[in-house]
Design an enzyme around this catalytic site. Structure first.
Site, PDB file in Angstrom:
ATOM      1  N   ASP A 299     -12.308  27.063  60.962  1.00 16.46           N
ATOM      2  CA  ASP A 299     -11.161  27.879  61.952  1.00 16.46           C
ATOM      3  C   ASP A 299     -12.447  28.761  63.254  1.00 16.46           C
ATOM      4  OD1 ASP A 299      -9.237  27.138  60.143  1.00 16.46           O
ATOM      5  OD2 ASP A 299      -9.615  29.287  58.987  1.00 16.46           O
TER       6      ASP A 299
ATOM      7  N   ASP B  40     -10.328  30.923  52.697  1.00 14.42           N
ATOM      8  CA  ASP B  40     -11.169  30.925  53.571  1.00 14.42           C
ATOM      9  C   ASP B  40     -11.639  33.001  52.945  1.00 14.42           C
ATOM     10  OD1 ASP B  40      -9.319  30.439  55.295  1.00 14.42           O
ATOM     11  OD2 ASP B  40      -8.045  30.898  55.335  1.00 14.42           O
TER      12      ASP B  40
END
Length: 164
Positions: free
Chosen positions: A143, A125
């Protein structure tokens, strides 16, 4: 002549190519972050947006992040099962543009994160949004694609209900 309930092979190929673009964008950005950042690095871009390097061993919002390692295989299998189901749905409903667009974004995002789990054992991330001391959990391109796909699914359903 193909029935209305199934997508042509060319139509399915188009949706799969779009999903592949999402996967490539996701993996390319993650490679850049892995090459330029150490775990925990934070580089402010604006007053509300940072580039970071975080490793998510869990699922959305780090759900099961602290589990003993079984979650890697669980989420990898879940992602592959979801991808298989989505491809099946695209074969049957590829002619429904909004629905298929939503599924395609979810497919690309899910497979982008599955690739991370298979290679690294975690999801990379790197997008951090914050305001007034409040921080949204770090996320990535995959995402974002999943989230946009989910929003499009809701819009598609609202349009469908409104027509009936």
């Amino acid at each position: 002549m193909a029935s209305r309930s199934s997508s042509s092979p060319a139509g399915l190929t188009t949706w799969l190519l779009i999903a592949a673009v999402v996967i490539l964008a996701d993996q390319f950005t993650k490679i850049l972050i892995l090459g330029a950042f150490r775990l925990g690095d934070v580089h402010p871009i604006t007053s509300f947006f940072d580039l970071v390097r975080a490793h998510n061993f869990g699922a959305a919002f780090s759900f099961l992040h602290g589990a003993s390692g079984w979650q890697r295989w669980f989420f990898l299998g879940l992602g592959l099962a979801a991808a298989t189901f989505i491809v099946w749905l695209l074969r049957r409903h590829g002619h429904q543009k909004l629905f298929a667009s939503a599924l395609t974004l979810i497919l690309g995002g899910a497979l982008g994160n599955v690739i991370d789990r298979a290679i690294h054992g975690y999801v990379v991330d790197f997008i951090q949004v914050h305001a007034g001391g409040w921080y949204f959990p770090a996320f990535n391109v995959a995402d974002s694609a999943i989230t946009i796909g989910a929003i499009l699914l809701i819009l598609d359903e609202l349009r469908r209900v409104r027509r009936t």
